[in-house]
Scaffold this motif. Structure first.
Motif, PDB file in Angstrom:
ATOM      1  N   GLY A  14       0.875  -1.146  -0.092  1.00 46.20           N
ATOM      2  CA  GLY A  14      -0.036  -0.175   0.202  1.00 46.20           C
ATOM      3  C   GLY A  14       0.962   1.291  -0.159  1.00 46.20           C
ATOM      4  N   SER A  16       4.444   3.595  -1.180  1.00 44.99           N
ATOM      5  CA  SER A  16       5.031   4.316  -2.411  1.00 44.99           C
ATOM      6  C   SER A  16       6.369   4.244  -2.337  1.00 44.99           C
ATOM      7  N   VAL A  62       0.339  -2.718 -13.842  1.00 41.92           N
ATOM      8  CA  VAL A  62       0.726  -1.308 -12.881  1.00 41.92           C
ATOM      9  C   VAL A  62      -0.010  -0.319 -13.454  1.00 41.92           C
ATOM     10  N   ARG A  65      -1.587   2.765 -11.150  1.00 44.34           N
ATOM     11  CA  ARG A  65      -0.778   2.609  -9.798  1.00 44.34           C
ATOM     12  C   ARG A  65       0.677   3.148 -10.065  1.00 44.34           C
ATOM     13  N   PHE A  66       1.169   3.136 -11.211  1.00 45.59           N
ATOM     14  CA  PHE A  66       2.663   3.544 -11.348  1.00 45.59           C
ATOM     15  C   PHE A  66       2.516   4.701 -12.631  1.00 45.59           C
ATOM     16  N   MET A  81       5.706   4.870  -7.719  1.00 49.74           N
ATOM     17  CA  MET A  81       4.992   3.686  -7.717  1.00 49.74           C
ATOM     18  C   MET A  81       4.237   3.797  -6.293  1.00 49.74           C
ATOM     19  N   ASN A  82       2.917   3.786  -6.633  1.00 50.90           N
ATOM     20  CA  ASN A  82       2.063   3.942  -5.546  1.00 50.90           C
ATOM     21  C   ASN A  82       1.176   2.659  -5.331  1.00 50.90           C
ATOM     22  N   SER A  83       0.573   2.574  -4.028  1.00 47.98           N
ATOM     23  CA  SER A  83      -0.305   1.465  -3.885  1.00 47.98           C
ATOM     24  C   SER A  83       0.475   0.103  -4.316  1.00 47.98           C
ATOM     25  N   LEU A  84       1.709  -0.028  -3.786  1.00 50.61           N
ATOM     26  CA  LEU A  84       2.412  -1.158  -4.033  1.00 50.61           C
ATOM     27  C   LEU A  84       1.878  -2.328  -3.393  1.00 50.61           C
ATOM     28  N   LYS A  85       2.166  -3.452  -4.175  1.00 49.81           N
ATOM     29  CA  LYS A  85       1.589  -4.751  -3.680  1.00 49.81           C
ATOM     30  C   LYS A  85       2.898  -5.974  -3.640  1.00 49.81           C
ATOM     31  N   ASP A  88       4.722  -6.665  -6.580  1.00 49.73           N
ATOM     32  CA  ASP A  88       5.649  -5.790  -7.276  1.00 49.73           C
ATOM     33  C   ASP A  88       7.254  -5.869  -6.933  1.00 49.73           C
TER      34      ASP A  88
END
Length: 120
Positions: A14, A16, A62, A65-66, A81-85, A88
């Motif tokens: 979640g 960045s 992505v 999100r990216f 990079m946002n909302s990373l999982k 990723d």
């Protein structure tokens, strides 16, 4: 010509990160710049690319999100990079297609990679 990537690290799901990649050396013109990633045991996959004019392309995984961007004056490409999982997590590599001189052919150069770790 060298590409130097930076900005990787450990982040919670979640979160960045912002990656940067600077191209240096004998450069006449940079055409496309991009980011790829490679997870352990997997092939290197495209994440995003951006042209000199700012046209972008993203992997489906992505999109939304990216965000890839570049500063042509600084020969730099960024990846926000946002909302990373957890999926990723990988080593992220930058690359660029570069003309070294006005008379040369364009070649592709790669950075050394920067590790992104995402904890769940």
């Amino acid at each position: 010509v060298q590409l130097q990537a930076s900005g990787g690290g450990l982040v919670q799901a979640g979160g960045s990160l912002r990656l940067s990649c600077v191209a240096s050396g004998s450069i006449f013109r940079i055409i496309t710049m991009g980011w790829y990633r490679q997870a352990p045991g997997k092939q290197r996959d495209l994440v995003a690319t951006i042209t000199t004019g700012g046209s972008t392309d993203y992997a489906d995984s992505v999109k939304g999100r990216f965000t890839i961007s570049r500063d042509n004056a600084k020969n730099t490409v960024y990846l926000q990079m946002n909302s990373l999982k957890p999926e990723d997590a990988a080593v992220y590599f930058c690359n660029a297609r570069i003309y070294r001189t006005i008379a040369s052919a364009a070649n592709v150069y790669w950075g050394q990679g920067t590790l992104v770790t995402v904890s769940s």
